[in-house]
Write an enzyme that holds these catalytic residues in place. Structure first.
Site, PDB file in Angstrom:
ATOM      1  CB  SER A  11      -0.885   0.019   1.261  1.00 27.80           C
ATOM      2  OG  SER A  11      -1.365   1.343   1.470  1.00 27.80           O
ATOM      3  CG  HIS A  36      -3.676  -2.108  -1.349  1.00 30.66           C
ATOM      4  ND1 HIS A  36      -4.637  -3.091  -1.416  1.00 30.66           N
ATOM      5  CD2 HIS A  36      -4.172  -1.126  -0.550  1.00 30.66           C
ATOM      6  CE1 HIS A  36      -5.682  -2.717  -0.666  1.00 30.66           C
ATOM      7  NE2 HIS A  36      -5.421  -1.550  -0.139  1.00 30.66           N
ATOM      8  CG  ASP A  38      -5.271   2.085   0.485  1.00 24.36           C
ATOM      9  OD1 ASP A  38      -4.138   1.927   0.991  1.00 24.36           O
ATOM     10  OD2 ASP A  38      -6.142   1.197   0.455  1.00 24.36           O
ATOM     11  CG  MET A  40      -9.159   6.594   1.146  1.00 30.76           C
ATOM     12  SD  MET A  40      -8.279   6.923   2.690  1.00 30.76           S
ATOM     13  CE  MET A  40      -7.348   5.399   2.848  1.00 30.76           C
ATOM     14  CG  HIS A  69      -9.130  -0.772  -0.597  1.00 38.10           C
ATOM     15  ND1 HIS A  69      -8.559  -0.689   0.669  1.00 38.10           N
ATOM     16  CD2 HIS A  69     -10.460  -0.920  -0.408  1.00 38.10           C
ATOM     17  CE1 HIS A  69      -9.519  -0.801   1.582  1.00 38.10           C
ATOM     18  NE2 HIS A  69     -10.688  -0.936   0.956  1.00 38.10           N
ATOM     19  CG  MET A  71     -11.585   2.442   1.477  1.00 39.63           C
ATOM     20  SD  MET A  71     -10.054   2.661   2.394  1.00 39.63           S
ATOM     21  CE  MET A  71      -8.882   2.720   1.040  1.00 39.63           C
ATOM     22  CG  MET A 140     -11.330  -3.322   5.143  1.00 38.96           C
ATOM     23  SD  MET A 140      -9.872  -2.711   4.326  1.00 38.96           S
ATOM     24  CE  MET A 140      -9.382  -1.390   5.391  1.00 38.96           C
ATOM     25  N   GLY A 145      -9.498   4.151   6.139  1.00 39.76           N
ATOM     26  CA  GLY A 145      -9.336   5.611   6.106  1.00 39.76           C
ATOM     27  C   GLY A 145      -7.915   6.069   6.308  1.00 39.76           C
ATOM     28  CG  ASP A 181      -6.115  -3.153   3.216  1.00 39.32           C
ATOM     29  OD1 ASP A 181      -6.898  -2.428   2.572  1.00 39.32           O
ATOM     30  OD2 ASP A 181      -4.999  -2.764   3.607  1.00 39.32           O
TER      31      ASP A 181
HETATM   32  C1  DX5 Z   1      -6.589   1.727   5.145  1.00 39.93           C
HETATM   33  C2  DX5 Z   1      -6.089   1.172   3.821  1.00 39.93           C
HETATM   34  C3  DX5 Z   1      -4.957   0.199   3.983  1.00 39.93           C
HETATM   35  C4  DX5 Z   1      -3.740   0.820   4.678  1.00 39.93           C
HETATM   36  C5  DX5 Z   1      -2.719  -0.253   4.923  1.00 39.93           C
HETATM   37  O1  DX5 Z   1      -7.830   2.347   4.944  1.00 39.93           O
HETATM   38  O2  DX5 Z   1      -7.115   0.520   3.122  1.00 39.93           O
HETATM   39  O3  DX5 Z   1      -4.598  -0.310   2.701  1.00 39.93           O
HETATM   40  O4  DX5 Z   1      -3.196   1.810   3.851  1.00 39.93           O
HETATM   41  O5  DX5 Z   1      -1.657   0.401   5.571  1.00 39.93           O
HETATM   42  P1  DX5 Z   1      -1.115  -0.142   6.971  1.00 39.93           P
HETATM   43  O6  DX5 Z   1      -0.338  -1.386   6.594  1.00 39.93           O
HETATM   44  O7  DX5 Z   1      -0.265   0.976   7.448  1.00 39.93           O
HETATM   45  O8  DX5 Z   1      -2.275  -0.437   7.841  1.00 39.93           O
HETATM   46 ZN    ZN Z   2      -6.470  -0.622   1.406  1.00 37.35          ZN
END
Ligand code: DX5
Ligand code: ZN
Length: 249
Positions: A11, A36, A38, A40, A69, A71, A140, A145, A181
């Site tokens: 990520s 990965h 993220d 948001m 991913h 969100m 998760m 977030g 995740d």
């Molecule tokens: C959180 C994300 C994760 C996060 C993982 O909302 O979906 O992918 O970035 O990072 P770590 O490993 O720091 O939890």
């Molecule tokens: Zn994620």
């Protein structure tokens, strides 16, 4: 030495966001199997990151798969843009308040892997109606977030039973994968492997100052593989042996 099975999807949420291409290349050079991403929207989760335009610009980095991913509250509205951006898998949240199936079908029609993610408090059973359309179940283990949160062990209990959603998969369709995740690091990797997670999403632990990313990734993968051999893998091996002997599973 345990057989290599676990994949790492890095990520980039907590990397040096001022140079995403360099950081993504660093992750791939360090051995990351996937990236990965993220996404948001500041509505589904209280944070805003980047969108399909950024991902499209990043796609020239490496050949490894990009896992989006999402969100976001309206995945159906934007899914075409993430397909166009070159995402190999697109996973969105089952908690969204819009139809789920059309978006899963659209992702698959584009030849990409379709996934659903579960917040820690969301039961696995919510995915049952969609199981035929799933290539990825993303469990998760933090509240979505932000990176850098602690691993929620109680949420991880969904990892092993999540594999049941892929039972009697239509012939020719690749096996589904469970991604875990949130808060995955050298302390939680073994449990993830014991529970049979195929893909570990690893973020902030790799981006800490002074960390040797390649070494940390090898350690996390090795711990998860060892966990698998002593956990879910042993269960699968025993079940296979019983079938060989003609005993009922
Ligand atoms: C959180 C994300 C994760 C996060 C993982 O909302 O979906 O992918 O970035 O990072 P770590 O490993 O720091 O939890
Ligand atoms: Zn994620």
């Amino acid at each position: 030495m345990a057989r290599r099975r676990t994949l790492v999807s890095t990520s980039i949420l907590d990397c040096d966001l001022s140079d995403l291409a360099r950081e993504s290349l660093r992750a791939f050079k360090a051995g990351s199997d996937r990236l990965h991403l993220d996404v948001m929207d500041g509505h589904f989760v209280p944070n805003i990151t980047f969108g399909p335009t950024v991902i499209k610009r990043l796609r020239h980095v490496g050949k490894q798969p990009f896992d989006a991913h999402l969100m976001i509250s309206e995945p159906g509205r934007y899914v075409d843009q993430f397909i166009d951006a070159g995402c190999d898998s697109i996973t969105f949240h089952v908690e969204v308040e819009e139809p789920i199936e059309p978006t899963l079908l659209k992702i698959r029609k584009a030849g990409r892997q379709a996934g659903l993610a579960l917040r820690p408090a969301t039961p696995l059973a919510t995915l049952e109606p969609y199981r035929e359309l799933l290539d990825i179940v993303m469990v998760m283990t933090v509240e979505p977030g932000f990176g850098g949160q602690s691993f929620m062990t109680d949420a991880a209990t969904k990892i092993l039973p999540a594999h049941e959603l892929f039972r009697d998969r239509e012939v020719g369709r690749p096996r589904g994968q469970v991604h875990v995740d949130g808060g995955v690091n050298r302390h939680s990797a073994k449990l993830c492997g014991e529970l049979g997670a195929e893909v570990l999403v690893v973020g902030s632990t790799l981006w800490q100052k002074g960390v040797d990313i390649a070494r940390e990734m090898r350690l996390i993968r090795a711990l998860a593989d060892e966990g698998y051999e002593n956990g879910a893998g042993r269960g699968e091996a025993d079940a296979g042996a019983r079938t060989e002997r003609g005993e009922t599973a």
